[in-house]
Design a protein around this motif. Structure first.
Motif, PDB file in Angstrom:
ATOM      1  N   THR A 109       0.833  -1.203   0.000  1.00  0.00           N
ATOM      2  CA  THR A 109       0.000   0.000   0.000  1.00  0.00           C
ATOM      3  C   THR A 109       0.863   1.246   0.000  1.00  0.00           C
ATOM      4  OG1 THR A 109      -1.692  -1.173   1.278  1.00  0.00           O
ATOM      5  CG2 THR A 109      -1.850   1.214   1.207  1.00  0.00           C
ATOM      6  N   ILE A 110       0.418   2.263  -0.730  1.00  0.00           N
ATOM      7  CA  ILE A 110       1.074   3.562  -0.693  1.00  0.00           C
ATOM      8  C   ILE A 110       0.007   4.627  -0.480  1.00  0.00           C
ATOM      9  CG2 ILE A 110       0.977   3.967  -3.200  1.00  0.00           C
ATOM     10  CD1 ILE A 110       3.802   5.235  -2.911  1.00  0.00           C
ATOM     11  N   LYS A 111       0.320   5.597   0.364  1.00  0.00           N
ATOM     12  CA  LYS A 111      -0.623   6.682   0.654  1.00  0.00           C
ATOM     13  C   LYS A 111      -0.244   7.920  -0.146  1.00  0.00           C
ATOM     14  CE  LYS A 111      -2.610   9.448   4.402  1.00  0.00           C
ATOM     15  NZ  LYS A 111      -2.600   9.731   5.865  1.00  0.00           N
ATOM     16  N   VAL A 112      -1.230   8.509  -0.796  1.00  0.00           N
ATOM     17  CA  VAL A 112      -1.050   9.790  -1.478  1.00  0.00           C
ATOM     18  C   VAL A 112      -1.932  10.802  -0.747  1.00  0.00           C
ATOM     19  CG1 VAL A 112      -0.353   8.862  -3.702  1.00  0.00           C
ATOM     20  CG2 VAL A 112      -2.778   9.090  -3.209  1.00  0.00           C
ATOM     21  N   ASP A 113      -1.376  11.961  -0.414  1.00  0.00           N
ATOM     22  CA  ASP A 113      -2.129  12.899   0.406  1.00  0.00           C
ATOM     23  C   ASP A 113      -1.777  14.343   0.079  1.00  0.00           C
ATOM     24  OD1 ASP A 113       0.424  12.995   1.395  1.00  0.00           O
ATOM     25  OD2 ASP A 113      -0.091  12.419   3.441  1.00  0.00           O
ATOM     26  N   GLY A 114      -2.412  15.263   0.805  1.00  0.00           N
ATOM     27  CA  GLY A 114      -2.147  16.684   0.607  1.00  0.00           C
ATOM     28  C   GLY A 114      -3.024  17.339  -0.439  1.00  0.00           C
ATOM     29  N   PHE A 115      -4.064  16.651  -0.892  1.00  0.00           N
ATOM     30  CA  PHE A 115      -4.897  17.194  -1.966  1.00  0.00           C
ATOM     31  C   PHE A 115      -5.727  18.374  -1.464  1.00  0.00           C
ATOM     32  CE2 PHE A 115      -4.245  12.690  -3.084  1.00  0.00           C
ATOM     33  CZ  PHE A 115      -3.551  12.889  -4.274  1.00  0.00           C
ATOM     34  N   ALA A 116      -5.857  19.389  -2.308  1.00  0.00           N
ATOM     35  CA  ALA A 116      -6.532  20.627  -1.918  1.00  0.00           C
ATOM     36  C   ALA A 116      -8.033  20.585  -2.140  1.00  0.00           C
ATOM     37  CB  ALA A 116      -5.932  21.805  -2.689  1.00  0.00           C
ATOM     38  N   GLU A 117      -8.514  19.638  -2.982  1.00  0.00           N
ATOM     39  CA  GLU A 117      -9.932  19.607  -3.319  1.00  0.00           C
ATOM     40  C   GLU A 117     -10.439  18.171  -3.365  1.00  0.00           C
ATOM     41  OE1 GLU A 117     -11.219  22.356  -6.545  1.00  0.00           O
ATOM     42  OE2 GLU A 117      -9.056  22.600  -6.864  1.00  0.00           O
ATOM     43  N   SER A 118     -11.762  18.071  -3.406  1.00  0.00           N
ATOM     44  CA  SER A 118     -12.392  16.771  -3.600  1.00  0.00           C
ATOM     45  C   SER A 118     -12.725  16.634  -5.077  1.00  0.00           C
ATOM     46  CB  SER A 118     -13.671  16.660  -2.755  1.00  0.00           C
ATOM     47  OG  SER A 118     -14.313  15.435  -2.998  1.00  0.00           O
ATOM     48  N   LYS A 119     -11.804  16.057  -5.828  1.00  0.00           N
ATOM     49  CA  LYS A 119     -11.983  15.875  -7.267  1.00  0.00           C
ATOM     50  C   LYS A 119     -11.038  14.764  -7.728  1.00  0.00           C
ATOM     51  CE  LYS A 119      -8.514  19.230  -8.843  1.00  0.00           C
ATOM     52  NZ  LYS A 119      -8.262  20.440  -9.649  1.00  0.00           N
ATOM     53  N   GLU A 120     -11.042  14.495  -9.018  1.00  0.00           N
ATOM     54  CA  GLU A 120     -10.185  13.432  -9.548  1.00  0.00           C
ATOM     55  C   GLU A 120      -8.756  13.931  -9.737  1.00  0.00           C
ATOM     56  OE1 GLU A 120     -11.420  10.308 -12.645  1.00  0.00           O
ATOM     57  OE2 GLU A 120     -10.249  11.766 -13.816  1.00  0.00           O
ATOM     58  N   TYR A 121      -7.809  13.115  -9.306  1.00  0.00           N
ATOM     59  CA  TYR A 121      -6.388  13.398  -9.499  1.00  0.00           C
ATOM     60  C   TYR A 121      -5.743  12.175 -10.146  1.00  0.00           C
ATOM     61  CZ  TYR A 121      -6.811  17.311  -6.179  1.00  0.00           C
ATOM     62  OH  TYR A 121      -7.164  18.465  -5.543  1.00  0.00           O
ATOM     63  N   GLU A 122      -4.716  12.439 -10.953  1.00  0.00           N
ATOM     64  CA  GLU A 122      -3.976  11.347 -11.595  1.00  0.00           C
ATOM     65  C   GLU A 122      -2.669  11.097 -10.851  1.00  0.00           C
ATOM     66  OE1 GLU A 122      -3.600  10.408 -16.099  1.00  0.00           O
ATOM     67  OE2 GLU A 122      -1.774  11.527 -15.587  1.00  0.00           O
ATOM     68  N   ILE A 123      -2.432   9.840 -10.543  1.00  0.00           N
ATOM     69  CA  ILE A 123      -1.213   9.419  -9.850  1.00  0.00           C
ATOM     70  C   ILE A 123      -0.396   8.555 -10.793  1.00  0.00           C
ATOM     71  CG2 ILE A 123      -0.275   8.365  -7.762  1.00  0.00           C
ATOM     72  CD1 ILE A 123      -2.271  10.615  -7.215  1.00  0.00           C
ATOM     73  N   THR A 124       0.899   8.790 -10.843  1.00  0.00           N
ATOM     74  CA  THR A 124       1.802   7.944 -11.632  1.00  0.00           C
ATOM     75  C   THR A 124       2.608   7.070 -10.680  1.00  0.00           C
ATOM     76  OG1 THR A 124       1.986   9.658 -13.332  1.00  0.00           O
ATOM     77  CG2 THR A 124       3.622   7.894 -13.360  1.00  0.00           C
ATOM     78  N   LEU A 125       2.480   5.761 -10.850  1.00  0.00           N
ATOM     79  CA  LEU A 125       3.176   4.808  -9.984  1.00  0.00           C
ATOM     80  C   LEU A 125       4.350   4.173 -10.714  1.00  0.00           C
ATOM     81  CD1 LEU A 125       0.299   2.784  -8.244  1.00  0.00           C
ATOM     82  CD2 LEU A 125       1.658   4.648  -7.283  1.00  0.00           C
ATOM     83  N   TYR A 126       5.428   3.999  -9.987  1.00  0.00           N
ATOM     84  CA  TYR A 126       6.603   3.269 -10.477  1.00  0.00           C
ATOM     85  C   TYR A 126       7.037   2.289  -9.400  1.00  0.00           C
ATOM     86  CZ  TYR A 126       7.210   7.391 -13.550  1.00  0.00           C
ATOM     87  OH  TYR A 126       7.035   8.419 -14.451  1.00  0.00           O
TER      88      TYR A 126
END
Length: 406
Positions: free
Chosen positions: A94-111
């Protein structure tokens, strides 16, 4: 001959030890070399699913079976101008992505990244975080009039570290100005900002988080309650049988005589250390400043936990009061106006190691806010529940009361 052989053996042993030490140093030095020289590109993660939460998301996946794998990397933007990276080791899925400013769709790039710092091919993932914590908290804040200012209250169910920013419209400069931010990490939010005249003023509150995100500002026009320092010259001792006897000449009136040095109020040994006095007026208290004995700083008979009791009776009757209470609890003629704890040394040092800055903090007096829903009172009973030294008598130098006489 035996001595020559013995000396030769010592020389061989010394040389072998030296060579072993050099070899060990060379092995240790190799720790600075790349973790791996295998330049093979690792496989990406698979079987991806997302669990969204407030201002963040957890991305769960299956790791490739690659013995050279070191960590998983997520690259994304929490807004248009703020790129961010998070990493998760190969020990977890599992990896956590955080710090988002809004409730909307964001794209994450995983490696996936190998021990040689070689990245896999990118995998694009969509997350839809819920409303960020700083927005949720700010939207539920309440602004109400307080003595000389505004009170901000609300809930921080997440216990998130946040900063509260109070703004006000300055009619002299014709613009909004900001007070120093108040940092919050507790579940309950309740603080006041003072220093305002009792006239209609437009106040605002906005919240920021540790990522630099900023909420909208809530505005409300309020009239701060009038506040003044109560006239200690009107105070008078109101002797009750259950009050502690005076010790070492420390009469109660020294506790509110306008002087912060010696002498102060000092009790003798008694089951409960308490003193009672009349205010000369009925007043709604807003706060008080307490000065303690510097020679007993954070120790001995200085109060640590204490309760203030009040009454609007003109001739209140004596009664034994408990060593603990909740705000509003009434016993006989007396009602609890709050239990207070004297703070630890600001430096963070143990009580018996206070430094010069701590001592200055104590010398300047410590402010305590009286809850807005505390009763108006004509009398004060100051009950010491616990001293810093754990002894059964107490002393205090001075108390200054503020509020609105009625």
């Amino acid at each position: 001959m035996k001595n020559k052989i013995f000396t030769l053996n010592l020389l061989v042993l010394f040389t072998a030890t030296l060579l072993f030490g050099i070899s060990a140093c060379q092995k240790n030095a190799s720790n600075n070399n790349p973790v791996s020289t295998d330049g093979t590109k690792p496989d990406p993660v698979t079987n991806i699913r997302v669990e969204n939460s407030n201002g963040s998301a957890h991305i769960i996946y299956t790791l490739p079976k690659n013995p050279n794998l070191l960590y998983v990397l997520a690259e994304y933007k929490i807004d248009e101008n703020k790129p961010r990276q998070t990493k998760s080791s190969y020990y977890t899925d599992t990896i956590k992505v955080d710090g988002f400013a809004e409730s909307k769709e964001y794209e994450i790039t995983l490696y996936t990244v190998s021990r040689a710092e070689v990245k896999s091919d990118p995998i694009k993932v969509k997350v839809n975080p819920l409303t960020p914590k700083f927005q949720v908290v700010n939207s539920q804040l309440e602004l109400t009039p307080d003595f000389g200012g505004v009170n901000i209250s609300g809930a921080n169910a997440f216990k998130a570290p946040l900063s509260m920013h109070v703004v006000f419209f300055n009619s002299e400069t014709n613009k909004f100005e900001e007070k120093d931010p108040v940092n919050i990490s507790t579940q309950n939010i309740n603080f006041s900002v003072r220093g305002f005249d009792s006239k209609p003023t437009q106040f605002g509150i906005y919240t920021t988080d540790k990522f630099g995100n900023k909420s909208d500002t809530l505005f409300k026009t309020l009239t701060p309650l009038f506040e003044t320092m109560l006239d200690y010259k009107k105070f008078y001792k109101y002797s009750l049988a259950s009050d502690a006897p005076i010790g070492w000449g420390g009469e109660l009136h020294y506790f509110w005589d306008g002087r912060t040095g010696e002498p102060g109020w000092h009790t003798d040994i008694a089951p409960v250390s308490q003193g009672t006095w009349g205010l000369g007026v009925k007043a709604k208290l807003s706060r008080f400043k307490l000065y303690l004995r510097l020679s007993a700083a954070w120790g001995y008979q200085n109060p640590k936990v204490f309760t203030i009791w009040g009454t609007d009776k003109t001739n209140p009757v004596d009664i034994a009061l408990p060593n603990a209470s909740i705000l509003g609890q009434t016993i006989g003629d007396w009602t609890s106006m709050g239990t207070y704890t004297y703070p630890n040394p600001p430096s963070g040092l143990p009580a018996n190691q206070a430094n010069s800055q701590d001592m200055q903090y104590m010398a300047d007096g410590v402010d305590f806010n009286v809850p807005l829903d505390a009763i108006p009172t004509r009398f004060i009973r100051f009950v010491v529940n616990q001293t810093w030294g754990g002894i059964s008598y107490t002393n205090a130098q001075e108390i200054t009361l503020y509020g609105s006489p009625q």
